[in-house]
Design a protein around this motif. Structure first.
Motif, PDB file in Angstrom:
ATOM      1  N   PRO A   1     -40.229  29.467  79.978  1.00  0.00           N
ATOM      2  CA  PRO A   1     -38.991  29.667  80.716  1.00  0.00           C
ATOM      3  C   PRO A   1     -37.908  30.372  79.907  1.00  0.00           C
ATOM      4  N   ASP A   2     -37.985  30.297  78.596  1.00  0.00           N
ATOM      5  CA  ASP A   2     -36.917  30.899  77.801  1.00  0.00           C
ATOM      6  C   ASP A   2     -37.123  32.399  77.576  1.00  0.00           C
ATOM      7  N   GLY A   3     -38.182  32.971  78.187  1.00  0.00           N
ATOM      8  CA  GLY A   3     -38.380  34.405  78.067  1.00  0.00           C
ATOM      9  C   GLY A   3     -38.866  34.834  76.693  1.00  0.00           C
ATOM     10  N   ARG A   4     -39.419  33.916  75.920  1.00  0.00           N
ATOM     11  CA  ARG A   4     -39.940  34.229  74.593  1.00  0.00           C
ATOM     12  C   ARG A   4     -41.081  35.229  74.693  1.00  0.00           C
ATOM     13  N   LYS A   5     -41.122  36.184  73.779  1.00  0.00           N
ATOM     14  CA  LYS A   5     -42.183  37.185  73.798  1.00  0.00           C
ATOM     15  C   LYS A   5     -43.141  36.958  72.643  1.00  0.00           C
ATOM     16  N   LEU A   6     -44.446  37.037  72.951  1.00  0.00           N
ATOM     17  CA  LEU A   6     -45.469  36.736  71.959  1.00  0.00           C
ATOM     18  C   LEU A   6     -46.193  37.996  71.523  1.00  0.00           C
ATOM     19  N   SER A   7     -46.779  37.944  70.311  1.00  0.00           N
ATOM     20  CA  SER A   7     -47.628  39.026  69.831  1.00  0.00           C
ATOM     21  C   SER A   7     -48.997  38.461  69.492  1.00  0.00           C
ATOM     22  N   PHE A   8     -50.031  39.291  69.639  1.00  0.00           N
ATOM     23  CA  PHE A   8     -51.392  38.878  69.312  1.00  0.00           C
ATOM     24  C   PHE A   8     -52.056  39.972  68.511  1.00  0.00           C
TER      25      PHE A   8
ATOM     26  N   ALA B   1     -57.169  46.407  81.962  1.00  0.00           N
ATOM     27  CA  ALA B   1     -57.631  45.123  82.492  1.00  0.00           C
ATOM     28  C   ALA B   1     -57.711  44.077  81.371  1.00  0.00           C
ATOM     29  N   GLN B   2     -58.110  44.526  80.165  1.00  0.00           N
ATOM     30  CA  GLN B   2     -58.192  43.577  79.043  1.00  0.00           C
ATOM     31  C   GLN B   2     -56.803  43.115  78.614  1.00  0.00           C
ATOM     32  N   LEU B   3     -55.835  44.033  78.620  1.00  0.00           N
ATOM     33  CA  LEU B   3     -54.459  43.615  78.314  1.00  0.00           C
ATOM     34  C   LEU B   3     -53.987  42.601  79.361  1.00  0.00           C
ATOM     35  N   THR B   4     -54.326  42.866  80.633  1.00  0.00           N
ATOM     36  CA  THR B   4     -53.979  41.924  81.700  1.00  0.00           C
ATOM     37  C   THR B   4     -54.548  40.542  81.402  1.00  0.00           C
ATOM     38  N   ALA B   5     -55.794  40.521  80.932  1.00  0.00           N
ATOM     39  CA  ALA B   5     -56.425  39.237  80.602  1.00  0.00           C
ATOM     40  C   ALA B   5     -55.689  38.543  79.456  1.00  0.00           C
ATOM     41  N   VAL B   6     -55.204  39.322  78.480  1.00  0.00           N
ATOM     42  CA  VAL B   6     -54.428  38.724  77.385  1.00  0.00           C
ATOM     43  C   VAL B   6     -53.164  38.073  77.947  1.00  0.00           C
ATOM     44  N   VAL B   7     -52.522  38.782  78.906  1.00  0.00           N
ATOM     45  CA  VAL B   7     -51.268  38.258  79.471  1.00  0.00           C
ATOM     46  C   VAL B   7     -51.517  36.936  80.196  1.00  0.00           C
ATOM     47  N   TYR B   8     -52.579  36.859  81.012  1.00  0.00           N
ATOM     48  CA  TYR B   8     -52.748  35.583  81.727  1.00  0.00           C
ATOM     49  C   TYR B   8     -53.449  34.517  80.901  1.00  0.00           C
TER      50      TYR B   8
ATOM     51  N   TYR C   1     -48.284  43.027  72.251  1.00  0.00           N
ATOM     52  CA  TYR C   1     -46.938  42.635  71.826  1.00  0.00           C
ATOM     53  C   TYR C   1     -46.016  42.525  73.041  1.00  0.00           C
ATOM     54  N   ASP C   2     -44.867  41.890  72.803  1.00  0.00           N
ATOM     55  CA  ASP C   2     -43.902  41.668  73.894  1.00  0.00           C
ATOM     56  C   ASP C   2     -44.581  41.029  75.100  1.00  0.00           C
ATOM     57  N   VAL C   3     -45.503  40.104  74.830  1.00  0.00           N
ATOM     58  CA  VAL C   3     -46.224  39.441  75.919  1.00  0.00           C
ATOM     59  C   VAL C   3     -45.393  38.260  76.435  1.00  0.00           C
ATOM     60  N   ILE C   4     -45.070  38.300  77.702  1.00  0.00           N
ATOM     61  CA  ILE C   4     -44.485  37.138  78.373  1.00  0.00           C
ATOM     62  C   ILE C   4     -45.639  36.511  79.141  1.00  0.00           C
ATOM     63  N   PRO C   5     -46.140  35.363  78.657  1.00  0.00           N
ATOM     64  CA  PRO C   5     -47.371  34.798  79.226  1.00  0.00           C
ATOM     65  C   PRO C   5     -47.304  34.662  80.747  1.00  0.00           C
TER      66      PRO C   5
END
Lengths: 104, 175
Positions: B9-16, B79-86, B38-42
């Motif tokens: 909820p805090d809009g934190r962005k993740l990197s992998f 599609a793989q980036l999409t999978a990382v996001v979800y 990078y800049d992944v919002i889950p």
């Protein structure tokens, strides 16, 4: 208290126009090889009706968000019964029959 | 269960990095096309990088005399980036502090539809492909995704996909 004849006629025309618009949107967005006018208002969309599948369901959800400003959620699956049920859902969600002139 | 559940909820962005991506996805060489995310919002959106080198196995045949990254593999990278996001959203949901414990790879589904896609630039060795994916509202196990790829400030491809989630009960996510 009943509505005047003109008011009823106007409502019926708006509803028919919305049904026709939804049929055109279905044919365009799903690439159906059928004339929109040949889709029945109560014809089932799935199975032996229009033979849509679950991927088409998502296509309809996205198309309704874009063109009609209405979001169909997972709990509203009954709306996918027929064109009439889809339009019933739109009318209930918007609280009125949207006038086609106002829709892009 | 929605694939796009908002969990940060805090809009934190993740990197992998590549190692963390291999923990999230079942894909491996030569079919893993996201080097970093990078800049992944889950569950919402994210960016990915694919560095394209002349040593990519697909360049051997596509084509022997001119190296061009196949458009379908660009779509696969999206599609793989999409999978990382979800998958990052599932990880946050189930065990936010556990580094390796959650099996997200087994839940990653399939490409359900390439709803629309337009390619506007060739991708060749030396290019750094920057991918972007933004998830729409999920409907059941299906999620619409808006995707785009670019090299520098040049657009490579843009379009929308539908991805599926494999339920814990198996199956392919389609009904």
């Amino acid at each position: 208290m009943s509505q005047s004849h003109d008011a009823l006629l106007s409502t019926a025309q708006a509803r028919a126009a919305l049904n026709q618009r939804v049929k055109v949107l279905l044919v365009e967005s799903l690439g159906l090889e059928i004339q929109p006018a040949l889709i029945g208002d109560d014809q089932p969309l799935f199975g032996r009706g229009l033979e849509l599948d679950s991927l088409d369901t998502l296509e309809i959800v996205v198309m309704f968000e874009e063109h009609l400003g209405v979001t169909i959620s997972d709990d509203d699956r009954a709306a996918f019964g027929s064109v009439n049920k889809l339009v019933d859902f739109v009318v209930e969600a918007l609280g009125e029959i949207p006038r086609m002139e106002a829709l892009a | 269960m929605s694939a796009a559940a908002p969990v940060v909820p805090d809009g934190r962005k993740l990197s992998f990095d590549a190692n963390q991506i291999r923990q999230l996805l079942p894909h491996r060489w030569p079919m893993l096309f996201v080097d970093r995310a990078y800049d992944v919002i889950p569950g919402k959106s994210g960016y990915g990088i694919k560095n394209v080198t002349v040593s990519e196995p697909f360049f051997a045949g596509h084509y022997p005399d001119q190296s061009i990254m196949p458009g379908v593999l660009i779509v696969e990278a999206m599609a793989q980036l999409t999978a990382v996001v979800y998958a990052s959203a599932w990880k946050e949901e189930t065990a936010p502090d556990d580094e390796a414990g959650v099996d997200t790879a087994g839940r990653v589904g399939y490409l359900g539809a390439i709803r629309q896609m337009k390619f506007s630039r060739l991708v060749v060795p030396g290019d750094q492909l920057v991918l972007r994916a933004e998830l729409g509202n999920a409907f059941g196990t299906l999620t619409p995704v808006t995707v785009q790829a670019s090299v520098g400030n040049e657009l490579v491809a843009k379009g929308s996909l539908t991805v599926t989630e494999r339920g814990s009960g198996g199956g392919n996510g389609l009904q």
